[in-house]
Motif scaffolding. Sequence first.
Motif, mmCIF file in Angstrom:
data_model
loop_
_atom_site.group_PDB
_atom_site.id
_atom_site.type_symbol
_atom_site.label_atom_id
_atom_site.label_comp_id
_atom_site.label_asym_id
_atom_site.label_seq_id
_atom_site.Cartn_x
_atom_site.Cartn_y
_atom_site.Cartn_z
ATOM 1 N N ARG A 133 0.615 -2.553 7.644
ATOM 2 C CA ARG A 133 -0.848 -2.369 7.655
ATOM 3 C C ARG A 133 -1.204 -0.909 7.322
ATOM 4 N NH1 ARG A 133 -1.616 0.042 12.278
ATOM 5 N NH2 ARG A 133 -0.011 -0.163 13.836
ATOM 6 N N ARG A 154 0.768 5.737 0.287
ATOM 7 C CA ARG A 154 0.041 6.972 0.538
ATOM 8 C C ARG A 154 0.917 8.133 0.090
ATOM 9 N NH1 ARG A 154 -3.417 3.865 0.916
ATOM 10 N NH2 ARG A 154 -4.592 3.206 2.744
ATOM 11 N N ASP A 170 -2.757 0.026 4.845
ATOM 12 C CA ASP A 170 -4.114 0.111 4.299
ATOM 13 C C ASP A 170 -5.122 0.605 5.341
ATOM 14 O OD1 ASP A 170 -3.413 -2.319 5.543
ATOM 15 O OD2 ASP A 170 -5.256 -3.252 4.825
ATOM 16 N N GLU A 171 -4.742 0.549 6.636
ATOM 17 C CA GLU A 171 -5.681 0.975 7.686
ATOM 18 C C GLU A 171 -5.633 2.487 7.924
ATOM 19 O OE1 GLU A 171 -4.664 -1.255 11.197
ATOM 20 O OE2 GLU A 171 -4.870 -3.169 10.132
ATOM 21 N N ASN A 174 0.852 -1.182 0.000
ATOM 22 C CA ASN A 174 0.000 0.000 0.000
ATOM 23 C C ASN A 174 0.890 1.236 0.000
ATOM 24 O OD1 ASN A 174 -2.533 -1.593 0.767
ATOM 25 N ND2 ASN A 174 -1.089 -2.103 2.404
#
Length: 447
Positions: free
Chosen positions: A330, A220, A332-333, A218
């Motif tokens: 993680r 960002r 994605d959280e 993932n």
Amino acid sequence: MSRYNVLILGSGGREHTLAWSVSRSPLLGKLFIAPGNPGTGTLGENVPLSPGDFPDPQAWFEALADLIRREEIALTVVGPEQPLVDGVADYLEERGHKVFGPSKTAAGLEGSKIFAKRIMHKYGIPTAGSVEFDGPSVLDDLGQWLSNENSDWPCVIKADGLAAGKGVFICTNRDEAIEHLQRIRSDKTLSDAASRVVVEEFMTGEEASVFAITDGKNARLLLSAQDHKRIGDGDTGLNTGGMGAYAPAPVVNAEMLRIVEETILYPTLRAMEEEGHPYRGVLYMGLMITKDGPRVVEYNCRFGDPECQVLLPALKTDLLEVMLATAGSRLDEVEIICHDHHYCGVVMASGGYPEHYEKGKKIEGLDRVSDDTLVFHSGTRLADGDLLTNGGRVLTVVCRGDDLRSAIDACYREVEKITFDNACYRSDIGAKGLKYGLNDESADDLA
Ligand code: AMP
Ligand code: GLY
């Protein structure tokens, strides 16, 4: 709520900014910075563990691991590239400690231009065409190629390894290329970094950087930014570590960001995963925005300095939460949300930088800057209660505004309040962003 003790490695303006951002998190327990600087010392505990005080990187890593165990540190954040390229993340992770920063091999995206080019060429990531030179007679082979080949000019000669910003030569003709080759031969650091060499096609366009935080799968995006690498106004004079930055960079509008994600960011992450070296941490994509779209000039495996100083103040999201999620695979959280402002950061340097400069000048006026101005320390030291200059780049002054113009104006108003003997700074930081107009809509129209 759980609280986490954090260790930040490094001692520059980037690390002061990381410390400032992390120290605002409700998740933070105790903050340690090794070795830190007087700025980080106001936010956490500076621990005098400098890589230079140890015989080799392993000995330093061992001392860091002792500190991490003793102080129950939950996350180590690596500021500069050298420890990553030396394998600090591998060393600590093998011992069960969480690290924000890529493994040694993944950091090769910055540590080896050849590694980075091979990944980009193999996976079709847009970048300059290139030729590699390797082997025992690399400089002779390169010399031969430059003399014989019917090559296109200008071309760019790059030392393969880390060369502290000195390893890239843009050559407009064959004579200049041969002259640069002589310079590489006669400089020990350079010739070490240039035991392998890449020659690249010269790309034209506007340079900008896009930063992503990624756990390997993932990603960002943070704001885009533009650095100002030359010492003089109008991008003249010698190269430096960076004399100022602003964010966001209007040349990277929303559509351009989407293209960067689609053609560069995710293909790079998939490539690294497929090669067995998933990339975790900050991926700094140095881009040339050409008429055919964005192409990679270089990757860096960490935040830029001074880009970090304008990127982290823009975060609405808790940086520590993001870094813990990254280290725990993680991401994605977590979403990353940025404030809707523009940021300008001006580096104040010692007169003479990046060549010879004096240290030990008293810095005054920090108590006069406005409450919403941020001043991040790079080369400073405390002596008998006085703050003194202690390096080439001394401070980065950061202000925000509703548009770029007001961020720039605010920043220079504050810079003028801070004084030390022979201080120098560029007077045109952010100016190249102004041609796009005052807001993002007009930038979109122009791009
Ligand atoms: P690098 O260390 O690879 O980022 O290169 C340092 C600087 O050299 C970049 O910021 C660019 O300004 C310039 N540069 C590097 N490679 C190229 C290229 N292929 N074409 C044009 N300029 C380049
Ligand atoms: N400011 C450029 C860099 O950090 O590499």
